[in-house]
Design an enzyme around this catalytic site. Sequence first.
Site, PDB file in Angstrom:
ATOM      1  N   CYS A 267       0.813  -1.217   0.000  1.00 57.77           N
ATOM      2  CA  CYS A 267       0.000   0.000   0.000  1.00 57.77           C
ATOM      3  C   CYS A 267       0.843   1.262   0.000  1.00 57.77           C
ATOM      4  O   CYS A 267       0.615   2.190  -0.790  1.00 57.77           O
ATOM      5  CB  CYS A 267      -0.977  -0.010   1.169  1.00 57.77           C
ATOM      6  SG  CYS A 267      -0.220  -0.030   2.817  1.00 57.77           S
ATOM      7  N   HIS A 327      -2.574   0.972   6.919  1.00 54.16           N
ATOM      8  CA  HIS A 327      -2.912   1.016   5.491  1.00 54.16           C
ATOM      9  C   HIS A 327      -2.952   2.466   5.036  1.00 54.16           C
ATOM     10  O   HIS A 327      -3.264   3.372   5.813  1.00 54.16           O
ATOM     11  CB  HIS A 327      -4.272   0.352   5.243  1.00 54.16           C
ATOM     12  CG  HIS A 327      -4.596   0.125   3.799  1.00 54.16           C
ATOM     13  ND1 HIS A 327      -3.766  -0.576   2.963  1.00 54.16           N
ATOM     14  CD2 HIS A 327      -5.647   0.536   3.028  1.00 54.16           C
ATOM     15  CE1 HIS A 327      -4.310  -0.627   1.748  1.00 54.16           C
ATOM     16  NE2 HIS A 327      -5.436   0.050   1.764  1.00 54.16           N
ATOM     17  N   HIS A 339      -5.938   2.614  -3.970  1.00 55.49           N
ATOM     18  CA  HIS A 339      -5.004   2.010  -3.022  1.00 55.49           C
ATOM     19  C   HIS A 339      -4.644   0.609  -3.482  1.00 55.49           C
ATOM     20  O   HIS A 339      -5.216   0.081  -4.447  1.00 55.49           O
ATOM     21  CB  HIS A 339      -5.630   1.970  -1.622  1.00 55.49           C
ATOM     22  CG  HIS A 339      -6.874   1.137  -1.518  1.00 55.49           C
ATOM     23  ND1 HIS A 339      -7.110   0.248  -0.502  1.00 55.49           N
ATOM     24  CD2 HIS A 339      -7.982   1.053  -2.326  1.00 55.49           C
ATOM     25  CE1 HIS A 339      -8.286  -0.331  -0.662  1.00 55.49           C
ATOM     26  NE2 HIS A 339      -8.839   0.141  -1.755  1.00 55.49           N
TER      27      HIS A 339
END
Length: 390
Positions: A267, A327, A339
């Site tokens: 990520c 994240h 993402h």
Amino acid sequence: MKKLSYLLVLMAMVAVSCTDKNATDKVDAAIKEIKSQYAPDSRTKTFEVSLENGVLKGVTTEQEAITALEQKAAELGLKDSVVLLPHPSLGEKTYGITQQSVINIRMKPGYSQESGTQTLMGMPMRILESRDGWIRVVTPEGYIAWVTSGSVAAVDEAGFDAWKKADKWIVKSYYTILRANPYDNADVVSDAVMGCTVAKTGKSEGKYHQVQLPSGKMAYILKEDVQDFNEWLASRNLTAENVIKTAKQFVGFPYMWGGTSIKGMDCSGFVKTAYFMNGIILQRDASQQAYTGESVDVTNGIDNLIPGDLIFFGTPATAEKKERISHVGLYMGEGKFIHCATSVRINSLIKGEPDFYNGYAAGVIRAVRVIGNQDTGKDIVSIAKHPWYK
């Protein structure tokens, strides 16, 4: 009398053992305190020190830690042989150039160790030490980890400066092949991916440019796959539109822990790559990126967000636990973000939307603004102003 003598000897041994343990505890506490003060995050500062046979041994990147250790060793009557990195055994070759298309950099030396990040061909680094075929390196964003020595061209400062000043091509296509001769079926010398850089030789033939790799090898690369590096850098226009356009080029690309290239991204590696291709170097991990740039208030929702902002998910801080960032994504506007989770994809932050992302129950817990905060001392640096590039 024999029983009494035995008891006296036993008591003496226990007393010595307790004394040794107390001394060891003091040393361990001192080491822990110095590490906490001068090198709390091993991703950006190295401090590996232990007590061996009455001598403090190990390595660190921090001169202040060395000074503190010397003072503590004198107080405790110990010898100190902790080495300041870069290690003197490296000689003058404390700089490096990535010489493969993509190299995996690991948190500890060994192929089975956790992946930390990646660097691309032509990317500069510092070398801190060498152990059994592995070298500890520092990446352009300051991330410290280990890579196989054969993946990096080790050079001295003069060689490093020569690479910086060399006329170079940057790969602008997703993927390309470097060949031994200027025709399509020639033997393969290497592969290269988006963001790799190679040195110009000034020679071209047909649809190929001749180039020199960081390893020193000569090869040929398709003209259509590259752009002059200085022209590319000068053309970087850091806008949300451009960053999002770049990010969308990776939709469907697979997730890979530690990845920062088209061969696989996690990520934070995904947003790092999207910004890198727009001339910006971000910090490596989401938990680092979350404390860079300008903080954006998301206490009451996402209304303060603008396209290009980084949004972070995880566990909010409580009275018992610290905040945990797990994240990151790139905000696109109108409640959408892009993402990398399983693969690069676009989701919504708005409940009820068909593509609503419910992967993290707490929702967005932090956000930062990158655009407008580069080169302002907030751990966001443009390639054009990074001392290892220009």
